[in-house]
Design an enzyme around this catalytic site. Sequence first.
Site, PDB file in Angstrom:
ATOM      1  N   GLY A   1       0.822  -1.207   0.000  1.00  0.00           N
ATOM      2  CA  GLY A   1       0.000   0.000   0.000  1.00  0.00           C
ATOM      3  C   GLY A   1       0.854   1.255   0.000  1.00  0.00           C
ATOM      4  N   LEU A   2       0.185   2.397   0.107  1.00  0.00           N
ATOM      5  CA  LEU A   2       0.901   3.672   0.119  1.00  0.00           C
ATOM      6  C   LEU A   2       1.360   3.949   1.553  1.00  0.00           C
ATOM      7  CD1 LEU A   2       1.535   5.956  -1.999  1.00  0.00           C
ATOM      8  CD2 LEU A   2      -0.389   7.194  -1.015  1.00  0.00           C
ATOM      9  N   HIS A   3       2.426   3.243   1.961  1.00  0.00           N
ATOM     10  CA  HIS A   3       2.939   3.398   3.327  1.00  0.00           C
ATOM     11  C   HIS A   3       3.881   4.596   3.394  1.00  0.00           C
ATOM     12  CE1 HIS A   3       6.853   1.352   2.453  1.00  0.00           C
ATOM     13  NE2 HIS A   3       6.129   0.822   1.491  1.00  0.00           N
ATOM     14  N   ALA A   4       4.589   4.739   4.497  1.00  0.00           N
ATOM     15  CA  ALA A   4       5.320   5.981   4.752  1.00  0.00           C
ATOM     16  C   ALA A   4       6.332   6.349   3.670  1.00  0.00           C
ATOM     17  CB  ALA A   4       6.005   5.912   6.116  1.00  0.00           C
TER      18      ALA A   4
ATOM     19  N   ALA B   1       4.713   7.396   0.406  1.00  0.00           N
ATOM     20  CA  ALA B   1       3.967   8.643   0.666  1.00  0.00           C
ATOM     21  C   ALA B   1       4.930   9.828   0.698  1.00  0.00           C
ATOM     22  CB  ALA B   1       3.183   8.541   1.969  1.00  0.00           C
TER      23      ALA B   1
END
Lengths: 153, 91
Positions: free
Chosen positions: B16-19, B22
């Site tokens: 996913g769009l993790h840290a 991002a």
Amino acid sequence: MKIMDILVKDAVILDIESQEKDAVLLELAKRLAAAEPVLDEERLHKVLIEREALQSTGIGDGVAIPHGKLPGLSRLVASFARSKAGVDFQSIDGQKTHLFFLLVVPEHSGGQHLKALARISRFFRDASFRKALEEASSTEDVLRAIEEEDGKF
Amino acid sequence: MSETVEKAFVVASELGLHARPAGEFANLAGRFDAEVEVSRGGEWVSSRSVLSLLSLAASQGTSLQLRAEGPDAAAAIEALGTLIERPELPA
């Protein structure tokens, strides 16, 4: 998932002593490992440093979310620390970091990890939440602010 | 001259769009002369705020809508969309 469920209350640091990045990571690891014996301080410190080397977790607005994966861990563990003076954490906006939320996750926890990051980020997006933490005069104040935010959604 | 471009992209990465992505996303967004906003169906948030991006909890398969306004709008959407659709192998 409530943040209060993963936060290790005894590891909260109201005024962190360290003034530079690696020392902050060590102090965070030390305190969390002391309160949560399942964690190994050295290994935790190492994964945090490795993660920061990829990209700073200083995500702006005075906030950093240092995090890392630890094999063998069975659940998410978190702590909070504050620096009044601020630390140069090489944050994305170049500003000093005052609020640190440490998140340690099991090795295969993609979904949980993302949900925890999202929830923490929603908390910290709220300027009044950041202000409550900045102005907290005791650990109890910090816990109260987090508990209150946890109750909102 | 200013144009508005809007397009949806599906998060490809298993994590996913993790840290980290991002952060990359916010950095990239800041390089274009365009205001880009992101939404997963509800609220529109700034593409330049990592806190806002993370708060979307964009896991694999999530459709993210991008909306850009400004001279670089089209280029920004293309670059940011590519990042969203980039598969990422777990570390």
